[in-house]
Structures are given as structure tokens and as C-alpha cells.
Design a protein around this motif. Sequence first.
Motif, PDB file in Angstrom:
ATOM      1  N   THR A 154      -1.734  -6.698  10.826  1.00 41.73           N
ATOM      2  CA  THR A 154      -3.102  -7.133  11.114  1.00 41.73           C
ATOM      3  C   THR A 154      -3.459  -8.275  10.171  1.00 41.73           C
ATOM      4  O   THR A 154      -3.484  -8.082   8.947  1.00 41.73           O
ATOM      5  N   PRO A 155      -3.740  -9.473  10.695  1.00 45.00           N
ATOM      6  CA  PRO A 155      -4.045 -10.619   9.835  1.00 45.00           C
ATOM      7  C   PRO A 155      -5.357 -10.391   9.070  1.00 45.00           C
ATOM      8  O   PRO A 155      -6.338  -9.895   9.638  1.00 45.00           O
ATOM      9  N   MET A 156      -5.345 -10.749   7.799  1.00 49.19           N
ATOM     10  CA  MET A 156      -6.519 -10.522   6.956  1.00 49.19           C
ATOM     11  C   MET A 156      -6.651 -11.635   5.928  1.00 49.19           C
ATOM     12  O   MET A 156      -5.779 -12.501   5.799  1.00 49.19           O
ATOM     13  N   LEU A 157      -7.730 -11.569   5.198  1.00 43.97           N
ATOM     14  CA  LEU A 157      -7.946 -12.342   3.981  1.00 43.97           C
ATOM     15  C   LEU A 157      -8.199 -11.344   2.866  1.00 43.97           C
ATOM     16  O   LEU A 157      -8.909 -10.358   3.058  1.00 43.97           O
ATOM     17  N   PHE A 158      -7.637 -11.604   1.691  1.00 49.51           N
ATOM     18  CA  PHE A 158      -7.728 -10.672   0.574  1.00 49.51           C
ATOM     19  C   PHE A 158      -8.279 -11.372  -0.673  1.00 49.51           C
ATOM     20  O   PHE A 158      -8.160 -12.591  -0.822  1.00 49.51           O
ATOM     21  N   ALA A 159      -8.826 -10.554  -1.561  1.00 52.09           N
ATOM     22  CA  ALA A 159      -9.178 -11.041  -2.896  1.00 52.09           C
ATOM     23  C   ALA A 159      -9.057  -9.888  -3.874  1.00 52.09           C
ATOM     24  O   ALA A 159      -9.287  -8.720  -3.524  1.00 52.09           O
ATOM     25  N   THR A 160      -8.676 -10.236  -5.103  1.00 53.58           N
ATOM     26  CA  THR A 160      -8.556  -9.260  -6.180  1.00 53.58           C
ATOM     27  C   THR A 160      -9.240  -9.815  -7.417  1.00 53.58           C
ATOM     28  O   THR A 160      -9.126 -11.021  -7.695  1.00 53.58           O
ATOM     29  N   GLY A 161      -9.927  -8.934  -8.166  1.00 47.21           N
ATOM     30  CA  GLY A 161     -10.607  -9.361  -9.376  1.00 47.21           C
ATOM     31  C   GLY A 161      -9.764  -9.136 -10.610  1.00 47.21           C
ATOM     32  O   GLY A 161      -8.616  -8.660 -10.533  1.00 47.21           O
ATOM     33  N   ARG A 162     -10.345  -9.445 -11.735  1.00 50.20           N
ATOM     34  CA  ARG A 162      -9.589  -9.412 -12.995  1.00 50.20           C
ATOM     35  C   ARG A 162      -9.141  -8.000 -13.369  1.00 50.20           C
ATOM     36  O   ARG A 162      -8.201  -7.823 -14.131  1.00 50.20           O
ATOM     37  N   ARG A 163      -9.836  -6.967 -12.832  1.00 44.85           N
ATOM     38  CA  ARG A 163      -9.455  -5.594 -13.156  1.00 44.85           C
ATOM     39  C   ARG A 163      -8.816  -4.868 -11.980  1.00 44.85           C
ATOM     40  O   ARG A 163      -8.739  -3.649 -11.961  1.00 44.85           O
ATOM     41  N   GLY A 164      -8.352  -5.644 -11.005  1.00 45.32           N
ATOM     42  CA  GLY A 164      -7.539  -5.064  -9.947  1.00 45.32           C
ATOM     43  C   GLY A 164      -8.272  -4.662  -8.689  1.00 45.32           C
ATOM     44  O   GLY A 164      -7.641  -4.498  -7.638  1.00 45.32           O
ATOM     45  N   GLY A 191     -11.058  -1.553  -2.057  1.00 39.41           N
ATOM     46  CA  GLY A 191     -10.148  -0.545  -2.576  1.00 39.41           C
ATOM     47  C   GLY A 191      -9.691  -0.879  -3.976  1.00 39.41           C
ATOM     48  O   GLY A 191      -9.912  -1.987  -4.482  1.00 39.41           O
ATOM     49  N   ALA A 192      -9.030   0.097  -4.598  1.00 34.29           N
ATOM     50  CA  ALA A 192      -8.480  -0.122  -5.932  1.00 34.29           C
ATOM     51  C   ALA A 192      -7.317  -1.104  -5.886  1.00 34.29           C
ATOM     52  O   ALA A 192      -7.002  -1.747  -6.887  1.00 34.29           O
ATOM     53  N   ARG A 193      -6.648  -1.217  -4.704  1.00 34.52           N
ATOM     54  CA  ARG A 193      -5.567  -2.180  -4.503  1.00 34.52           C
ATOM     55  C   ARG A 193      -5.818  -2.899  -3.174  1.00 34.52           C
ATOM     56  O   ARG A 193      -6.524  -2.392  -2.301  1.00 34.52           O
ATOM     57  N   PRO A 194      -5.245  -4.077  -2.983  1.00 33.57           N
ATOM     58  CA  PRO A 194      -5.457  -4.772  -1.710  1.00 33.57           C
ATOM     59  C   PRO A 194      -4.984  -3.972  -0.509  1.00 33.57           C
ATOM     60  O   PRO A 194      -5.600  -4.026   0.569  1.00 33.57           O
ATOM     61  N   GLU A 195      -3.878  -3.213  -0.675  1.00 31.15           N
ATOM     62  CA  GLU A 195      -3.388  -2.406   0.445  1.00 31.15           C
ATOM     63  C   GLU A 195      -4.413  -1.361   0.861  1.00 31.15           C
ATOM     64  O   GLU A 195      -4.593  -1.080   2.064  1.00 31.15           O
ATOM     65  N   GLU A 196      -5.093  -0.781  -0.129  1.00 29.64           N
ATOM     66  CA  GLU A 196      -6.115   0.225   0.186  1.00 29.64           C
ATOM     67  C   GLU A 196      -7.285  -0.414   0.919  1.00 29.64           C
ATOM     68  O   GLU A 196      -7.809   0.147   1.898  1.00 29.64           O
ATOM     69  N   ALA A 197      -7.688  -1.592   0.471  1.00 33.22           N
ATOM     70  CA  ALA A 197      -8.783  -2.297   1.149  1.00 33.22           C
ATOM     71  C   ALA A 197      -8.400  -2.634   2.581  1.00 33.22           C
ATOM     72  O   ALA A 197      -9.206  -2.471   3.512  1.00 33.22           O
ATOM     73  N   GLY A 198      -7.168  -3.092   2.775  1.00 31.12           N
ATOM     74  CA  GLY A 198      -6.717  -3.419   4.125  1.00 31.12           C
ATOM     75  C   GLY A 198      -6.639  -2.197   5.020  1.00 31.12           C
ATOM     76  O   GLY A 198      -7.053  -2.234   6.195  1.00 31.12           O
TER      77      GLY A 198
END
Length: 832
Positions: free
Chosen positions: A163-173, A241-248
Motif C-alpha cells: 500500500t503506497p504511503m508517506l511516512f515521517a519519524t521524529g527524533r525519538r522514533g 505508531g511507535a515505529r513507521p510499520e505500526e503507523a502504516g
Amino acid sequence: MSMDGDLTPPGAPGGPARWTSSAKVGVGTARTAASRLWFTLSHGILNEIYYPRVDTACTRDFGFIVTGPDGYFAEEKRDADHEVGVLEHGVPAYHLLNTANDGRWRIQKQILTDPRREVLVQKVTFEALIGDISDYRLFTLLAPHLLNAGADNTGWVGDYKGTPMLFATGRRGQSLAIACSVPWKARSVGYVGTSDGWQQLNETGALDERYRRAESGNVALSAEIDLAACDGEMLVALGFGARPEEAGFRAVSSLQEGFDELRRTYVQGWRAWQGTLLPLDHPQNRSNINSYRASTIVLATHQPSSVPGAIIASLSIPWGFNKGDEDLGGYHLVWPRDLVENAGGLLAAGASGEAKSVLGYLRAIQETDGHWSQNVWLDGAPYWGGVQMDECAFPILLADMIRRGGHFAHGELDSYMDMIARAARFIVLNGPVTGQDRWEEDAGYSPFTLAAEISALLAAAEMMDIFGRREEAQYLREKADAWNDSIEHWTFATGTDLADRLGIEGYYVRVAPPETADAASPLDGFVPVKNRPPGDSDRPAAQLISPDALALVRFGLRAPDDPRILATIKAIDAILKVELPQGPLWYRYNGDGYGEHEDGAPFDGTGVGRAWPLLTGERAHYEIAAGNLVRAGQLLVTLEDCAGPGGLLPEQVWDQDDIPARELYKGRPSGSAMPLVWAHSEHIKLMRSLRDGKVFDTPPQTVQRYLVDKVTSPRRLWHFNQKLRSIPAGLALRLELPAPAIVHWTVDSWTTTQDTPTHPTCFGLHVVDLPTTGAHHGRHLRFTFFWTEPGTWEGEDFTVTIDGEHPLFHASADEDDHEVSRRVAEPAQASS
């Protein structure tokens, strides 16, 4: 350039991170602990979205851009007219209608959160009003600010299991992911101000898909939605989510469940909670927003299920568009004062369970010495370092309100007595002077703080009595009585130019400096007014007026028709009242600097304080106490008419001529916090008070003791943090010391002396009462201490002037109450 042709977007790390407008039109969350997600709306789009706690913002804003032939470019937040509504009264699921200013297109959005996951879902419909849908292109634009930081975010183009997405992560993951129910035509990331999607589209009309990753900066995520593939209807999911995979994973799961099912469970949860509340609704609302239910939404939304009892001050950052990462707290912190005010609103609405959760939270975050920090993160970690005595008193009053309402289970009060005793001890040892008044600015004697402290001591005493703790209860009442009798000496100014001009004897001041033995009366001192330009801060205490004095009536210490209160109201209205299109509002105090500058520029450490709607609610409560229910009802309408289009009440409203370029309109919300949860609590309490025909939250102990029984104190108090300067003849001087001592004292300049030992109290103080009589008028009571445990002398003499007889001792039997009140109000005399 990478091997596959990707480019690093230019302009790293991007422009300075900024937050956004605090003028929210909606706030929302699901009524479940499973969804730790909160959102805000303004200008037709999403603003700050909070995850995984209500005190951590993770986005700046999330909106749409529309482009078309011949370089057409429009942004819905800037180039459209915005309308807002709720899908159902009492449910913070919103319907936004954004119609292009040029009439060419319209975007409709329904917005809510997934009750089972940390996902925000928008059901979006794009309509072409001029031309055909094929003439337009639609783009999403999201600015991540993960965990209260716009800097050091990394954004990239990717997918979750195809599934195509856009992701972002902050300084604390912590991470976010955007997914859509229809295909993306293009995706890109970039740095804000140089290579973000807005810049790309504005310059070229297209997204550069080679920009697939933007590292460690102020980044933005952009994507084009395939309008042809969906005929303008789509779901856009933003998962966290705590990780990008969880958010996706979460974003995909919500899309698969579908909007109708999400809406059903979301609405059902809120409908069930609203059904437990008292029906305080207006018979007819003048707008499409039910004002009572809007206020209950605000209180419930700001109290996370994951941290029961913690209610932050506002899901906003005042003047956020002018603030960056340095303003970590914004208003998404817990202030104990606001927290108890808000618990009172919950009690007024019938939500006793939530109010008890607040008390439990306060018990958990109380400091070891018994006080509460000025404000805290959800976990109780202090943010600012001030000590405000009203914040130490309020939790006691909340416990007593819950007790008197019959909301404690059998034996439950016992579990709070340690909290109550430690708070009372802190007040006893450190009051009545506060390190900061309720506006968090100045130390001294504040009528509002004094009212809170005194009523809290009486409430604590009553609860002590329940458990047979008679000695503690008696001491607390004696302390409260002495402080109550000193309120006028500390805070009632007479003989000033303002009093003469208004034709009144005097008035209660906003705050007076702490009393010291070697200084004049507190009322002769100066107050350093905050938020003023350098060199323009100090003001004579006797010249500062505030509606805070009305707390003396609200808390039951003074009658609403007390001549001193009536005179003060005349001063308040002459100095602080402003007539706006919706009716009268009031300023916090004269000389206030917390607000926009004269030209409408945002507050930046200095400015001009504007009118506060919650003060209109407080004035309405005074009118109820005075029996003026019709007037109070009119002020309720004024308060409600201060709300923005979504029914949210601001901290302040603009009080000058319109400045459209700054979105400032007379009588409408300013750039301050909106919503201010405290204002919504005051609104609910006012509706309850009007229904009951009496002030909902006035403590009964003060009313009985000071207005009915008219108890006065036979003593005044001296201790090292409050060195009394003078005492009326006929009263005892109680010395309160930190250790056992023998007091060596005289009233005739050491011609004769006496030695009197102290005795211990249950609060760790050692006290002794030194008597005075009318014959001592004009003399000086001098004393020093021999500390018995170390066997040493204090090495300093202290002096208190005996400056007149207690006025009540010589009121004749037929003297009327007004004459007593007049004499009681004179400087350095006692209160009735």
C-alpha cells in the motif's frame, strides 16, 4: 543522487519550525482508551494532532491544495470560505465545508478518529463548481512536528505491504503514515520553505517524485490524489505508531474497516457518555452548535482515558504561528488550578466519576511537602517552577465538593486524608502570601488566593473533624479566622485618587506585596507587573484593580452587598469593563501586558491584555450570589457569544477595531488559546448555577462561619515569612515559630519583661499568644526568642506596633451593620 535517480530535496534542514493558529473551531478524540489520538481544526483543515499523549503534538497542519489549468493554485486554508458543524450534538465528529473564494470548487470533509486505533480518518469529497472535475488536481500537504518538535523530523515515500504511503519519524522514533483509499498519482517530500510540496506546486504545478527522502529537518509530506479514479470521493487515513510499520499497519486497518463503521462506533461512544450528563441544554440554541454539549466535549476531549484525571489547559499554542520548538509546553500542560476548575465543571454537569479521577490524579502528583507544581506534564513532571497557593488550596476544595455531593464510596474519603493534611500543612506553613497570583505573575496578598486558602482551611478542618482530629481542625479554623480578619488590612485600599474620583471609600486591589516588619503597609508597596516593556513594570499596589476580588463573594467570605464589595465593583467597572458587540467583558487587571500589541501583532513577551470571556462568567456568578438571576442569564448569553464558529471559547477576545489582515475582529477570538478549557468549565458551572438559582461551587463552611455566625478572630499572626507590622489593641499577637522557644517580650520598652514558652501544634509549628489591651494603644510590642533546643538566642529584636483598639469592641449595641462595616474596612483594622 542515489543509484535509482532519487534526489535529496534542496534546502535542508528547512526554515524555522513554527506552530499554527490557536483559533480552533473543533477538537476531538474517541471515547476509548484504545485511541490515544487527539485532533484540532481551524481554517477548514486539521492543525495539531496529538499522539500518544494529549500533551505531545505531532503535526503542524494537514490540508489540501487545488491546482488547475493556466497555473491555477489555491490552498483551502487560505483561499476558501470555511464552515464547520458537528455530525451530532455532543459528538466531536466534524463536518467541514470549504468553498473556494473564487467559486470554482468545494471540499467537504467528515473528520473523526478510529475508536480502536491511533488513526485519524477524513472522508473527503471534492466537487467542481465551475468546469469539470477533470479540470482540477488535488494534493494533500502534511507538516509533521513529531513529539512537540518541528525540527529533526525525517520524511520519506514508501509503502506498507504494497500500500503506497508517506511516512515521517521524529527524533525519538515516533512515526506517522498517510494512506488513501484511492491511488496516489504522485508523492514527494521536501524541506519547509524551499522544497516542500507547497513550494513545488506553486512554482511548477507538479510534484517532483525524485524527492523521496528528507532527513532530519523541518519537513513536509505531499501527494496527489487520483480524482479520476474516485469521482472526487475518498478516505484519507493518518496513522501513528511507535515505529513507521505500526503507523502504516494502523492506517491500512482503518481504511479496510470503512468510514461508516468507524463513525458508528465513534458516535456511539460519545452518545453514551453524553447520556449520563445532566440536561443543562438551552431549550433553543441560536446556532448549529449546542453550546452546553460543546463545553462538555471540550472537557472530555482534554482528559485522556490513558491518564485518568489529567486535563490539559488547551489543545492549542497561543499565537502558535509566531512560536517554534522553544515553546514546548504551549497550553497542553496540566495546571492544578485549571484542573480543579474543570473538575468543578464536570461535577456541575453530573460527571462525578471523571471529577473523582481528577482528585485521584492530584493525589498522585502532589509533591512531598504537600504543594502542587505550577504546571506539569501528564506524568507529573514539573514544567515551570512557580508555587501558587491557590493551586495548593483547590485540591482540598475539590475533595470537599465531592464529599458533600455524596460521591465518595464508604471509607473512600479516608484514602485522601493524607493528601488533604499535607496540603493544609503546606498552606499553614507558607501562606497566606503566594509566590504567584492566579495569573502566575506576582507574589503577595491576592484576594483570590486568600479566598481559596481560607475556604480550603475550613473545608480541611471539617474533614478533620470527621476523623476525630479535633486539635488539627481547631488550629486550621483559628488560622483561617485570623487571615480572614486581615484581608482588608492587606488588600483594601482607601483614600486613593481613584477612590476619590469614583466617590467611593476604597476598593480591593489586585495584589499587594508581602508584609515585612520594616516596611509600610502592603498597600503602600509596588507590584512588578509582568509582560510590560523594560522600565515600565512597577505599579503602586493601590492602583491595580482586578475582578479577582469577586472571589471573596464566590468563596463565601464576604456578602455580595458588603459595602466594600459594592465599592470595588464600581472600581472594576470603571477601569476594567469593556462593551463589545456581544455585551460586557472584563480585563484581568489594569496594565495587563498579556495579549496582542496595539497594532495586532502577536504577543511576544510584551503586549496589551485583552478581554477574558471567563471573567464574564465569574461576574455572572457574582450576580447570582447577589440575587440578580436575570442579569446573570444575560451574561451567560454574552459569554456564549464570545465563542468561535465551532462553539469553542477563547482565552481572550479582540477589543479594538477590526484588523482583517491579522484576522482580528472586534468581539471575536484573539490569537490567544482557544479553546480555553477553564472557560468552558465556567460556562457549564454558570448553566448549573442558573438552573439551581444559587452559585454551584460556593463552599458552605465560609458562608456559615463568616456571613451567618460572623466569627471573628481574637488574634493576629506573626511568623518569619510574614512579619506583622502592626496589630489592633485588644487582640493577641500569636507568634508561630519553627522550633520550641521561650519568648522574651515587653510592651514598655523593656522596662518590664515577660518570658513565655511556646507550645507545639500538630502542624509542626510552635506558638504563643501575647495579649494586648486598649491601654497599650500607641505602644510597641517588642520580643525576641531563646531557642530551647540549641540553647541560643535569636540575636535580634522584633517590633509590632499596637496601633488602635479592635473596632468591634466598641461598637454600641444600637450601631448598625453598615457603620461597623465602614469602620472595619479602615486600614490596619480588623474585618467583621
